[in-house]
Design a protein around this motif. Structure first.
Motif, PDB file in Angstrom:
ATOM      1  N   SER A   1      40.790  25.736  45.135  1.00 16.91           N
ATOM      2  CA  SER A   1      40.590  24.783  44.042  1.00 16.91           C
ATOM      3  C   SER A   1      40.912  25.474  42.727  1.00 16.91           C
ATOM      4  N   PRO A   2      42.044  25.131  42.113  1.00 15.69           N
ATOM      5  CA  PRO A   2      42.491  25.861  40.928  1.00 15.69           C
ATOM      6  C   PRO A   2      41.494  25.844  39.778  1.00 15.69           C
ATOM      7  N   ALA A   3      40.761  24.769  39.606  1.00 18.31           N
ATOM      8  CA  ALA A   3      39.872  24.683  38.442  1.00 18.31           C
ATOM      9  C   ALA A   3      38.554  25.418  38.652  1.00 18.31           C
ATOM     10  N   LEU A   4      38.349  25.959  39.848  1.00 17.98           N
ATOM     11  CA  LEU A   4      37.126  26.727  40.084  1.00 17.98           C
ATOM     12  C   LEU A   4      37.439  28.221  40.041  1.00 17.98           C
TER      13      LEU A   4
ATOM     14  N   LEU B   1      33.083  28.509  48.580  1.00 22.78           N
ATOM     15  CA  LEU B   1      33.075  27.051  48.664  1.00 22.78           C
ATOM     16  C   LEU B   1      32.585  26.613  50.039  1.00 22.78           C
TER      17      LEU B   1
ATOM     18  N   GLN C   1      24.333  32.781  41.458  1.00 28.67           N
ATOM     19  CA  GLN C   1      25.696  33.069  41.026  1.00 28.67           C
ATOM     20  C   GLN C   1      25.962  34.563  40.919  1.00 28.67           C
TER      21      GLN C   1
ATOM     22  N   THR D   1      43.032  43.970  42.442  1.00 29.99           N
ATOM     23  CA  THR D   1      41.926  44.315  41.562  1.00 29.99           C
ATOM     24  C   THR D   1      41.786  43.192  40.561  1.00 29.99           C
ATOM     25  N   ILE D   2      40.604  42.659  40.535  1.00 29.98           N
ATOM     26  CA  ILE D   2      40.331  41.547  39.646  1.00 29.98           C
ATOM     27  C   ILE D   2      39.341  42.059  38.620  1.00 29.98           C
ATOM     28  N   GLN D   3      39.660  41.864  37.380  1.00 23.80           N
ATOM     29  CA  GLN D   3      38.723  42.317  36.357  1.00 23.80           C
ATOM     30  C   GLN D   3      37.567  41.351  36.242  1.00 23.80           C
ATOM     31  N   ASN D   4      37.899  40.101  36.264  1.00 23.62           N
ATOM     32  CA  ASN D   4      36.844  39.124  36.076  1.00 23.62           C
ATOM     33  C   ASN D   4      36.805  38.179  37.261  1.00 23.62           C
TER      34      ASN D   4
ATOM     35  N   ASN E   1      34.965  35.812  37.744  1.00 24.84           N
ATOM     36  CA  ASN E   1      34.729  34.418  37.390  1.00 24.84           C
ATOM     37  C   ASN E   1      35.937  33.767  36.733  1.00 24.84           C
ATOM     38  N   GLN E   2      37.057  34.463  36.822  1.00 26.68           N
ATOM     39  CA  GLN E   2      38.294  33.900  36.314  1.00 26.68           C
ATOM     40  C   GLN E   2      38.677  32.672  37.148  1.00 26.68           C
TER      41      GLN E   2
ATOM     42  N   GLU F   1      43.380  29.016  38.764  1.00 30.16           N
ATOM     43  CA  GLU F   1      44.649  28.555  38.210  1.00 30.16           C
ATOM     44  C   GLU F   1      45.262  29.557  37.229  1.00 30.16           C
ATOM     45  N   THR F   2      44.464  30.520  36.767  1.00 27.89           N
ATOM     46  CA  THR F   2      45.031  31.521  35.871  1.00 27.89           C
ATOM     47  C   THR F   2      45.594  32.713  36.652  1.00 27.89           C
ATOM     48  N   LEU F   3      45.497  32.666  37.973  1.00 33.51           N
ATOM     49  CA  LEU F   3      46.030  33.756  38.791  1.00 33.51           C
ATOM     50  C   LEU F   3      47.488  33.489  39.144  1.00 33.51           C
TER      51      LEU F   3
END
Ligand SMILES: Nc1ncnc2c1ncn2[C@@H]1O[C@H](COP(=O)(O)OP(=O)(O)OP(=O)(O)O)[C@@H](O)[C@H]1O
Ligand SMILES: [Mg+2]
Lengths: 364, 262
Positions: B99-102, B110, B129, B147-150, B152-153, B156-158
């Motif tokens: 889900s891109p918006a999550l 999910l 959370q 490696t993901i910095q955030n 909670n990003q 859709e921004t990936l």
């Protein structure tokens, strides 16, 4: 309440630093450098992450603007609290409508559903002598049932929500006429037989600001739904379904059941609105709130929730409802005809949807 | 079952004569499949051969018109992906199903969210959370896939490759019975593809069998223990990658060469 938007704005600040392990040489087609963006792009990204900002800005600007246009009368404690009173019902309907629109649906029947529930409450307690609380309960059940009915039609028949609720709007309205015989239940009769129905219309005075209990209840509903949407799995699933229903199903969400439950919860909220509306209007009138359906959609859209689903915040709809209230009040105090209030609202809707479209382009 | 390697164990997952039509299009035509414990089963076939439909039937995303599916010898009929998932079958879908918006965390969890302890979680059903974010971060970094910095990003921004990484991480870290991957490396760079292949090895060493659909022959030949060749909605043959060349596999797949009898 702003925790999430804080989180998101933090995210946005983090993004330029965001680096990935993913193949250095693939960087050119994988990267998404936020560092070298134009100001406009930055604004677009910011609004994308903070969808509530737009309605807040519009609300502040319109309050200032009407302060100038309509003068001190607009800013009087009495008038400001009157605006809140006036948006109570549309606000509650908009809260329910937000749930539906977040799933990429739309509900044209909310106001008819509300009037039907209020008819049950009024008929049973005033005309049939049933104690008020059970009568209210029947009204609540009617709200949940009519909401779930919409949800079942949407999921079982796979019809677009627009068509389903266009149909049920007429059906619920016909039921209202059938049960009432087009007769209103008079305010004085309610006051004598079931004063509890007027409860949410009671006022309290807080230093010149006059609020009805209903206004507080409306705020309470928004806060409750905010927690539901942002802090529970159910809420996350609402967004997931609106975002991409197929992906949600594949990720293990029973989307049909979820949808029915979302429509039912919306129906429950609408039924609370029914009780509040009796206090607000005084009587139960079968023809009241005829524009409530569209007004609620207007509030949600101006509040920054996308009609395409999956994007938006419940609090935005509260601001959306307040904006509508400020516009109506400001324009009428300024002495403008109702037609210009409509005109201004129409422009606002188109601008709001236009901004939404623009913001949504970010993800591509 | 076949001369390519005697299997002493019973298969974990069996599909028997699965058929599925979309209108006039026959996506599956009496397709069979067996997956044995601890193996990597490669599935290859032309575009539109019905590979995705086959694995979707195995994980509850598609309900076959006819045929039977057995898990550990018991007949199962899934009506929803969540049922397959509850039995430990995890899938990386070709279209990823994110889900891109999550956020990344929301997507990882999910449908299996972690609730807070006590009153907040049990009665109010509040999500934990923090625990989910920590867990998601841990799972993603354990996999070394990205490696993901955030955490909670928003998804859709990936980038496309990062999204695929999230989907692979989700399936491999939650799968307990079978992991199915439909084109898991399609959007990945060389390094990340390599990492996914290693990951497949790691999942197998946990004793969990894997179905790997891919158009990338070198990848399939590198990691698969057996290769299921799918053609025109059904299984054409199963080959041992040690005994056949990639060119043979492609020839079977396209119908240029008669398949071996088995
Ligand atoms: N939901 C659907 N509706 C209609 N037709 C479908 C649907 N899903 C698949 N098909 C059809 O079924 C056939 C098999 O499709 P499938 O996606 O299983 O192929 P595939 O082997 O996975 O192909 P690819 O290698 O391109 O992923 C195709 O002809 C496709 O058009
Ligand atoms: Mg496919």
């Amino acid at each position: 309440m702003n925790k999430i938007s804080d989180d998101i704005s933090k995210d946005l600040k983090d993004q330029p630093k965001f680096t990935t392990d993913i193949g250095e040489k693939d960087q050119d087609h994988h990267s998404f450098d936020l560092g070298e963006q134009t100001t406009l792009k930055k604004i677009q990204h910011f609004l994308h992450g903070n969808p509530t900002i737009v309605p807040v800005i519009i609300l502040i600007l319109s309050v200032i603007a009407f302060g100038f246009i309509a003068g001190g009368k607009f800013f009087s404690a009495f008038n400001l609290s009157l605006i809140v009173q006036q948006v109570t019902i549309v606000g509650i309907l908009a809260a329910a409508q937000t749930l539906i629109i977040l799933t990429a649906g739309i509900d044209l029947s909310v106001a008819a559903m509300m009037v039907l529930a209020s008819v049950f409450m009024g008929k049973l307690s005033v005309e049939m002598g049933i104690p008020t609380l059970p009568a209210i309960l029947v009204g609540m059940i009617s709200g949940v049932a009519t909401g779930a009915f919409n949800g079942l039609l949407v999921t079982r028949l796979r019809l677009p929500p627009f068509i389903v609720t266009l149909g049920t709007w007429n059906i619920f309205f016909a039921l209202v006429i059938f049960f009432t015989g087009s007769q209103s239940i008079r305010s004085s009769d309610i006051e004598v037989n079931a004063p509890l129905l007027h409860f949410w219309g009671e006022r309290i005075n807080l230093g010149g600001f006059v609020f009805t209990y209903g206004a507080f209840l409306m705020i309470g509903i928004f806060i409750f739904l905010w927690f539901l949407l942002n802090r529970t799995a159910w809420g996350r699933h609402v967004y997931a379904i609106g975002d991409d229903k197929e992906a949600a199903e594949l990720s293990g969400i029973r989307t049909d059941r979820m949808l029915v439950s979302i429509y039912a919860v919306a129906g429950f909220v609408v039924a609370i609105g029914a009780w509040v509306s009796i206090g607000r209007v005084g009587s139960v009138s079968p023809t009241s709130f005829y524009e409530g359906n569209l007004d609620s959609i207007t509030a949600v859209v101006i509040g920054g929730t996308s009609l395409f689903g999956g994007r938006g915040t419940i609090i935005g709809s509260l601001f959306g409802a307040l904006i509508v209230g400020v516009f109506s009040s400001g324009l009428s105090i300024a002495g403008l005809d109702v037609l210009w209030q409509r005109f201004a609202l129409g422009c606002l809707i188109i601008v709001a949807v236009g901004i939404d479209q623009w913001i949504r382009k970010v993800s591509n | 079952m076949d001369k390519e390697g005697v299997k002493l164990m019973d298969p974990v997952l069996v599909a028997k004569k699965l058929s599925k039509k979309y209108g006039k299009v026959v996506a599956l035509d009496n397709a069979d499949l067996e997956l044995y414990p601890g193996e990597v089963l490669g599935v290859i076939g032309d575009n539109g051969a019905g590979k995705s439909t086959l694995i979707k039937a195995l994980c509850g995303a598609v309900i076959p018109d006819s045929g039977e599916i057995q898990l550990d010898g018991n007949k199962v009929s899934f009506t929803s992906p969540i049922e397959a998932r509850k039995l430990g079958i995890e899938t990386v879908y070709q279209n990823l199903a994110l889900s891109p918006a999550l956020s990344i965390t929301d997507n990882m969890f999910l449908g299996r969210e972690i609730r807070q302890k006590g009153f907040m979680g049990k009665i109010l059903k509040f999500l934990d959370q923090k625990a989910m974010a920590e867990e998601a971060r841990k799972r993603l970094s354990d996999l070394g896939l990205l490696t993901i910095q955030n955490i909670n990003q928003l998804v859709e921004t990936l980038s496309g490759g990062q999204r695929q990484g999230v989907a692979v991480a989700r399936a491999t870290s939650f799968g307990t019975k079978v992991v199915i991957m439909d084109e898991p490396t399609a959007a990945l760079g060389v390094k990340e593809s390599r990492r996914v292949l290693e990951l497949i090895g790691e999942v197998r060493s946990r004793g969990i069998p894997i179905i790997l659909i891919s158009h990338n022959m070198p990848h399939v030949f590198e990691v698969a223990d057996r290769i299921h060749v799918h053609r025109l909605g059904t299984r054409l043959c199963v080959i041992d990658p040690k005994k056949y060349e990639m060119s043979d596999a492609v020839a079977f797949m396209t119908g240029a060469k008669e398949p071996p009898q088995n």
